[in-house]
Motif scaffolding. Structure first.
Motif, PDB file in Angstrom:
ATOM      1  N   UNK A  59     -64.904  69.123  30.832  1.00  0.00           N
ATOM      2  CA  UNK A  59     -65.691  69.303  32.057  1.00  0.00           C
ATOM      3  C   UNK A  59     -67.075  69.860  31.725  1.00  0.00           C
ATOM      4  N   UNK A  60     -67.143  70.810  30.783  1.00  0.00           N
ATOM      5  CA  UNK A  60     -68.443  71.361  30.376  1.00  0.00           C
ATOM      6  C   UNK A  60     -69.301  70.297  29.696  1.00  0.00           C
ATOM      7  N   UNK A  61     -68.684  69.461  28.852  1.00  0.00           N
ATOM      8  CA  UNK A  61     -69.427  68.385  28.202  1.00  0.00           C
ATOM      9  C   UNK A  61     -69.963  67.378  29.222  1.00  0.00           C
ATOM     10  N   UNK A  62     -69.150  67.043  30.226  1.00  0.00           N
ATOM     11  CA  UNK A  62     -69.614  66.125  31.267  1.00  0.00           C
ATOM     12  C   UNK A  62     -70.786  66.715  32.035  1.00  0.00           C
ATOM     13  N   UNK A  63     -70.736  68.015  32.316  1.00  0.00           N
ATOM     14  CA  UNK A  63     -71.837  68.671  33.025  1.00  0.00           C
ATOM     15  C   UNK A  63     -73.108  68.653  32.174  1.00  0.00           C
ATOM     16  N   UNK A  66     -74.520  65.110  32.138  1.00  0.00           N
ATOM     17  CA  UNK A  66     -75.206  64.803  33.405  1.00  0.00           C
ATOM     18  C   UNK A  66     -76.570  65.486  33.467  1.00  0.00           C
ATOM     19  N   UNK A  67     -76.654  66.701  32.942  1.00  0.00           N
ATOM     20  CA  UNK A  67     -77.912  67.452  32.995  1.00  0.00           C
ATOM     21  C   UNK A  67     -78.936  66.960  31.985  1.00  0.00           C
ATOM     22  N   UNK A  68     -78.501  66.657  30.764  1.00  0.00           N
ATOM     23  CA  UNK A  68     -79.436  66.349  29.684  1.00  0.00           C
ATOM     24  C   UNK A  68     -79.540  64.866  29.343  1.00  0.00           C
ATOM     25  N   UNK A  69     -78.629  64.051  29.821  1.00  0.00           N
ATOM     26  CA  UNK A  69     -78.667  62.614  29.527  1.00  0.00           C
ATOM     27  C   UNK A  69     -78.298  61.799  30.767  1.00  0.00           C
ATOM     28  N   UNK A  70     -79.030  61.991  31.878  1.00  0.00           N
ATOM     29  CA  UNK A  70     -78.677  61.290  33.116  1.00  0.00           C
ATOM     30  C   UNK A  70     -78.822  59.771  33.020  1.00  0.00           C
ATOM     31  N   UNK A  71     -79.634  59.296  32.084  1.00  0.00           N
ATOM     32  CA  UNK A  71     -79.813  57.849  31.922  1.00  0.00           C
ATOM     33  C   UNK A  71     -78.843  57.255  30.905  1.00  0.00           C
ATOM     34  N   UNK A  72     -77.926  58.072  30.394  1.00  0.00           N
ATOM     35  CA  UNK A  72     -76.885  57.635  29.455  1.00  0.00           C
ATOM     36  C   UNK A  72     -77.460  56.970  28.196  1.00  0.00           C
TER      37      UNK A  72
END
Length: 82
Positions: A59-63, A66-72
């Motif tokens: 869950x922390x990695x997903x957060x 999302x915060x640092x790589x929103x464009x994947x």
């Protein structure tokens, strides 16, 4: 630990993925639910993407993703996936 490797080249290359899946199916029920990040199976499958971390850690990695790589942009290899 088990590592399965096969060359996907003619003449029998098309049989390799099915053979690996067959071995993994035969081991089902005899393996840990957790895995090492480099041993998650197919890099293009989502089924194993969270198995290397605890539920809270994932869950922390997903957060963070999302915060640092929103464009994947960091989506290759064994990337963190939702």
């Amino acid at each position: 630990m088990i590592g399965l490797v096969g060359l996907v080249v003619p003449p029998d290359g098309e049989r390799v993925p099915a053979a690996i899946k067959g071995v993994l199916a035969a081991l089902d029920g005899h393996v840990s639910e957790r895995t090492l990040v480099n041993f998650q199976g197919s890099m293009d499958g989502d089924a194993d993407s969270s198995r290397a971390w605890s539920r809270e850690g994932h869950a922390r990695l997903l957060a963070a993703k999302a915060a640092y790589d929103p464009e994947n942009l960091l989506r290759f290899q064994h990337a963190v996936r939702a």
